[in-house]
Design an enzyme around this catalytic site. Structure first.
Site, PDB file in Angstrom:
ATOM      1  CB  CYS A  94      -0.877  -0.011   1.254  1.00 55.27           C
ATOM      2  SG  CYS A  94      -1.898   1.461   1.419  1.00 55.27           S
ATOM      3  CG  HIS A 136      -5.373  -2.116  -1.468  1.00 56.73           C
ATOM      4  ND1 HIS A 136      -4.458  -2.721  -0.641  1.00 56.73           N
ATOM      5  CD2 HIS A 136      -5.131  -0.783  -1.373  1.00 56.73           C
ATOM      6  CE1 HIS A 136      -3.709  -1.791  -0.063  1.00 56.73           C
ATOM      7  NE2 HIS A 136      -4.084  -0.604  -0.503  1.00 56.73           N
ATOM      8  CD  GLU A 137      -6.157   1.540  -4.422  1.00 52.17           C
ATOM      9  OE1 GLU A 137      -6.355   2.473  -3.616  1.00 52.17           O
ATOM     10  OE2 GLU A 137      -5.044   1.016  -4.561  1.00 52.17           O
ATOM     11  CG  HIS A 140      -7.233   2.985   0.600  1.00 56.46           C
ATOM     12  ND1 HIS A 140      -6.588   3.303   1.767  1.00 56.46           N
ATOM     13  CD2 HIS A 140      -6.326   2.319  -0.155  1.00 56.46           C
ATOM     14  CE1 HIS A 140      -5.338   2.842   1.719  1.00 56.46           C
ATOM     15  NE2 HIS A 140      -5.159   2.231   0.566  1.00 56.46           N
TER      16      HIS A 140
END
Ligand code: ZN
Length: 179
Positions: A94, A136-137, A140
């Protein structure tokens, strides 16, 4: 406006759930350009707006990580995962935790709905590294970080690196580098 940069853990912007984007204006387009540049500079495959302390549901991606392949660039707003299939464990990093890589379990393939820059709803199915980047994004955008997704062993192995990030952040704060 302050110069945009990638914030590192434990910057509080990384924990704030992002807001739905309802208007695509010039300022947003400028931010997208900056985010893309920062992503390439940091050798990343994706970057979410909270990582540059912008509270929007916005992400940029290029899973090839290659700035010479602009045809692989993707920009999406308000994305969500509507279907998941299978699981797979693989190494993940990351840009808000430079140098930290750990095995993370993710869905192998996912179906996503998101808006493109024309304001059109796009639906697509992605798998493997692309699915990993999306998950993953999107995490966020919800204030979720990959350290939250680590299994027991990965967590233990990351403990000292995470402590280092916390120490660095405190130092920067004391020096007044972080408002
Ligand atoms: Zn990240």
């Amino acid at each position: 406006m302050e110069k945009m940069k990638i914030v590192h853990y434990p910057h509080p912007a990384l924990r704030h759930p992002a807001k739905v984007v309802s208007c695509i204006d010039k300022e947003l387009r400028l931010s997208i350009g900056h985010m893309m540049e920062l992503m390439y500079d940091a050798k990343g495959l994706g970057l979410a707006a909270p990582q540059v302390a912008l509270p929007y549901q916005l992400l940029v991606m290029n899973v090839t990580g290659d700035p010479m392949k602009p045809e692989c660039e993707e920009v999406y707003l308000n994305p969500r995962i509507v279907e998941r299939k299978g699981t797979v464990e693989d190494e993940e990093g990351c840009l808000s935790f430079p140098g930290l890589y750990q095995k993370i379990r993710r869905s192998k393939s996912i179906k996503i709905q998101a808006y493109d820059l024309k304001g059109q709803l796009v639906e697509k199915v992605v798998s493997d590294i692309e699915a990993r980047a999306w998950q993953h994004e999107i995490d966020h955008l919800n204030g979720v970080l990959f350290i939250d997704m680590m299994g027991h062993i990965a967590k233990l192995m990351s403990r000292s690196a995470i402590k280092d990030f916390e120490r660095e952040f405190k130092k920067a704060q004391e020096k007044g580098e972080i408002p």
